[in-house]
Design an enzyme around this catalytic site. Structure first.
Site, PDB file in Angstrom:
ATOM      1  N   GLY A   1     -16.830  -4.266   9.150  1.00  0.00           N
ATOM      2  CA  GLY A   1     -17.345  -5.247   9.703  1.00  0.00           C
ATOM      3  C   GLY A   1     -16.635  -6.526   8.999  1.00  0.00           C
TER       4      GLY A   1
ATOM      5  N   GLU B   1       0.483 -13.528   0.166  1.00  0.00           N
ATOM      6  CA  GLU B   1      -0.500 -13.419  -0.987  1.00  0.00           C
ATOM      7  C   GLU B   1       0.234 -13.868  -2.140  1.00  0.00           C
ATOM      8  OE1 GLU B   1      -1.285  -9.248  -1.338  1.00  0.00           O
ATOM      9  OE2 GLU B   1      -2.682  -9.307   0.140  1.00  0.00           O
TER      10      GLU B   1
ATOM     11  N   GLY C   1       0.782  -1.320   0.087  1.00  0.00           N
ATOM     12  CA  GLY C   1      -0.038   0.106  -0.055  1.00  0.00           C
ATOM     13  C   GLY C   1       0.957   1.267  -0.127  1.00  0.00           C
TER      14      GLY C   1
ATOM     15  N   ASP D   1       3.727   1.884  -1.032  1.00  0.00           N
ATOM     16  CA  ASP D   1       4.433   2.018  -2.228  1.00  0.00           C
ATOM     17  C   ASP D   1       3.616   2.521  -3.587  1.00  0.00           C
ATOM     18  OD1 ASP D   1       6.698   1.444  -0.889  1.00  0.00           O
ATOM     19  OD2 ASP D   1       7.096  -0.417  -1.916  1.00  0.00           O
ATOM     20  N   THR D   2       2.405   1.757  -3.583  1.00  0.00           N
ATOM     21  CA  THR D   2       1.472   1.771  -4.958  1.00  0.00           C
ATOM     22  C   THR D   2       0.174   1.938  -4.666  1.00  0.00           C
ATOM     23  OG1 THR D   2       1.253  -0.699  -4.650  1.00  0.00           O
ATOM     24  CG2 THR D   2       3.016   0.058  -5.796  1.00  0.00           C
ATOM     25  N   LYS D   3      -0.373   1.926  -3.608  1.00  0.00           N
ATOM     26  CA  LYS D   3      -1.984   2.216  -3.611  1.00  0.00           C
ATOM     27  C   LYS D   3      -2.631   3.485  -4.289  1.00  0.00           C
ATOM     28  CE  LYS D   3      -3.845   0.737   0.279  1.00  0.00           C
ATOM     29  NZ  LYS D   3      -4.195  -0.598   0.088  1.00  0.00           N
TER      30      LYS D   3
END
Length: 128
Positions: A46, A80, A14, A16-18
């Protein structure tokens, strides 16, 4: 909370690239009508984060991994990537953002930013 299946899962770090390349890919692919998972845009209040993430990864038939400077520093990103590489029935597109493919090749020899990060004692314990 059960979500409909996703067509595309974007794995990224996130910080670096989000707000740049990940968001751009998300918008362009989403505009084609495909369901795209990008954590910030798809997680809802939630949601159980690990469960929702695993569900999204398992349902997507295309995975995009955006390799960046800090991708290898993130336990989530490595989890991932492990998921992606262990599946033979999904398509995988690597994107190199502010690094070269050779940065990953050097990792095998323990060199470069990826090799150094993966050779840290805590990473060896985590990744066997």
């Amino acid at each position: 909370m059960k979500h409909p299946p996703y067509d595309v899962f974007i794995s990224h770090h996130g910080q670096d690239t989000k707000k740049t390349v990940a968001k751009s890919i998300y918008k362009k692919v989403n505009a084609t009508g495909l369901r795209v998972f990008l954590d910030k845009d798809e997680l809802q209040l939630g949601d159980f984060f690990p469960g929702t993430l695993e569900e999204a990864m398992a349902s997507a038939s295309l995975h995009i991994a955006i390799f960046s400077q800090n991708y290898v520093q993130s336990p989530w990103c490595l989890a991932e990537l492990t998921f992606i590489l262990e599946r033979r029935n999904i398509k995988f597109i690597p994107i190199f953002y502010h690094l070269e493919p050779s940065d990953l090749r050097w990792a095998v020899k323990g060199k470069g930013i990826y090799g150094e990060a993966l050779n840290k004692p805590e990473m060896k314990i985590r990744n066997g």
